[in-house]
Design an enzyme around this catalytic site. Sequence first.
Site, short mmCIF file in Angstrom:
data_model
loop_
_atom_site.label_atom_id
_atom_site.label_comp_id
_atom_site.label_asym_id
_atom_site.label_seq_id
_atom_site.Cartn_x
_atom_site.Cartn_y
_atom_site.Cartn_z
N PRO A 195 -34.22 -25.86 -58.26
CA PRO A 195 -35.29 -26.20 -57.08
C PRO A 195 -35.58 -27.64 -57.08
O PRO A 195 -35.71 -28.49 -56.17
CB PRO A 195 -36.32 -25.23 -57.13
N THR B 56 -31.71 -31.60 -55.62
CA THR B 56 -32.31 -32.79 -55.03
C THR B 56 -33.67 -32.83 -55.87
O THR B 56 -34.57 -31.97 -55.68
CB THR B 56 -32.54 -32.34 -53.61
N LYS C 290 -29.85 -39.41 -51.08
CA LYS C 290 -30.07 -37.91 -50.54
C LYS C 290 -31.57 -38.15 -49.88
O LYS C 290 -31.93 -37.30 -48.80
CB LYS C 290 -30.00 -37.09 -51.57
P1 NAD Z 1 -32.91 -21.78 -54.36
O1 NAD Z 1 -34.47 -21.60 -54.37
O2 NAD Z 1 -32.48 -20.76 -53.24
O3 NAD Z 1 -32.33 -21.53 -55.48
C1 NAD Z 1 -32.54 -22.21 -56.72
C2 NAD Z 1 -32.52 -21.09 -57.96
O4 NAD Z 1 -32.64 -21.52 -59.17
C3 NAD Z 1 -32.79 -19.72 -57.85
O5 NAD Z 1 -32.19 -18.91 -57.38
C4 NAD Z 1 -33.68 -19.84 -59.13
O6 NAD Z 1 -33.78 -18.31 -59.62
C5 NAD Z 1 -32.88 -20.51 -60.06
N1 NAD Z 1 -33.64 -21.14 -61.14
C6 NAD Z 1 -34.63 -21.85 -61.25
N2 NAD Z 1 -35.09 -22.11 -62.31
C7 NAD Z 1 -34.15 -21.75 -63.22
C8 NAD Z 1 -33.85 -21.46 -64.54
N3 NAD Z 1 -34.67 -22.02 -65.55
N4 NAD Z 1 -32.71 -21.03 -64.99
C9 NAD Z 1 -31.70 -20.23 -64.38
N5 NAD Z 1 -31.96 -20.43 -62.91
C10 NAD Z 1 -33.07 -20.98 -62.42
O7 NAD Z 1 -32.79 -23.33 -53.69
P2 NAD Z 1 -31.44 -23.86 -52.73
O8 NAD Z 1 -31.51 -23.79 -51.46
O9 NAD Z 1 -30.33 -23.02 -53.42
O10 NAD Z 1 -31.61 -25.36 -53.42
C11 NAD Z 1 -31.33 -25.92 -54.63
C12 NAD Z 1 -31.44 -27.33 -54.44
O11 NAD Z 1 -30.41 -27.71 -53.57
C13 NAD Z 1 -32.56 -27.95 -54.29
O12 NAD Z 1 -33.14 -28.98 -54.93
C14 NAD Z 1 -32.73 -27.94 -52.71
O13 NAD Z 1 -33.69 -29.04 -52.29
C15 NAD Z 1 -31.04 -28.66 -52.58
N6 NAD Z 1 -30.57 -28.51 -51.32
C16 NAD Z 1 -30.58 -27.11 -50.62
C17 NAD Z 1 -30.13 -27.07 -49.42
C18 NAD Z 1 -30.10 -25.95 -48.68
O14 NAD Z 1 -29.55 -25.85 -47.40
N7 NAD Z 1 -30.70 -24.64 -48.96
C19 NAD Z 1 -28.98 -27.99 -48.84
C20 NAD Z 1 -29.24 -29.22 -49.63
C21 NAD Z 1 -29.45 -29.35 -51.11
#
Ligand code: NAD
Length: 305
Positions: free
Chosen positions: A66, A103, A178
């Site tokens: 995250p 990000t 980004k």
């Molecule tokens: P999300 O919250 O769905 O996924 C994050 C995952 O990380 C979760 O499953 C969580 O359990 C895991 N996590 C956190 N700490 C952890 C640890 N110590 N060990 C193992 N797993 C851990 O978020 P997302 O939507 O997948 O986004 C992830 C990143 O990508 C963010 O930085 C977001 O800003 C970026 N992003 C998201 C999108 C989108 O459309 N969702 C698009 C571009 C970029």
Amino acid sequence: MTRIGFIGLGNMGGPMAANLARAGHAVQVFDLVPESLDRAIKAGCIVAGDAREAVTGCDLAISMLPAGDHVRALWLGESAGERGGQDLLGALPTGALVIDCSTIDVASARAVGTAAKARGIRFLDAPVSGGVAGAAAGTLTFIVGGESADFEAAKPVLACMGQNLFHAGALGAGQIAKMCNNMLLAIHMAGTAEALALGVKEGLDPGVLSTIMGKSSGNNWSLERYNPWPGVMENVPASRNYEGGFMTRLMVKDLGLAMALAEHAHSAVPMGALARNLFNLHASQGQECKDFSSILALYLGKAQG
Ligand code: NAD
């Protein structure tokens, strides 16, 4: 085939890891959420017992987490409350390549990259664009900061998950690009919701209005590819109660990062600041886990359930 450690199997990381497995790589994965591990097994990944086990024996490791706190906790071992620190850099062999696709703030990316270099490990900040649909389809855009040679080395693996691979510049440059992109995304998503709400309140059909603006000078990615009005497009979060996309709280995080960047650059960002306030207000109304296109509810005066 490459043995790849992959940490973070959320909305984005889950399908990204699945695409690496589909391309024939041995993908060792870990996430804190058990359901995401079940999905990863079905996608052909190898589930590890913890993050350290996931990267053990790997020359290439990817994280999709995250925010900066999570990334520093994982790679540097900085304490992160109940998540705990991991110091995963210490589990990798010299010369290994770490690609962080989250990000995050530029300072965190540079801190992890600098610590990695001191240990003889290569690091790229490689945030992505394209949303959950792009992650599932393997059509993401990768926006990469770091050494050119490391970018070239990463290309074959990134190409399993994305279509457009850009080298933005030195360490941290991927995150800067980004943040500029996501600030613009927030502005045109809010503007798109605002225009649709206006037209519909004046009696127009949201689908007809979307088609007209989509072929006119108001066209943009939010309107054309991620329409915020429920039912106008299939396979977008708006048509599934704003579930499973890019959570409003992550957009608020990114807008906060953009504001910090603007302060550092002494650059005025009035539209970005307004967008940040709008998404913050929306999040505070119980919408922080809904997809960010649910900002439409602010204009309609009703929160999504
Ligand atoms: P999300 O919250 O769905 O996924 C994050 C995952 O990380 C979760 O499953 C969580 O359990 C895991 N996590 C956190 N700490 C952890 C640890 N110590 N060990 C193992 N797993 C851990 O978020 P997302 O939507 O997948 O986004 C992830 C990143 O990508 C963010 O930085 C977001 O800003 C970026 N992003 C998201 C999108 C989108 O459309 N969702 C698009 C571009 C970029």
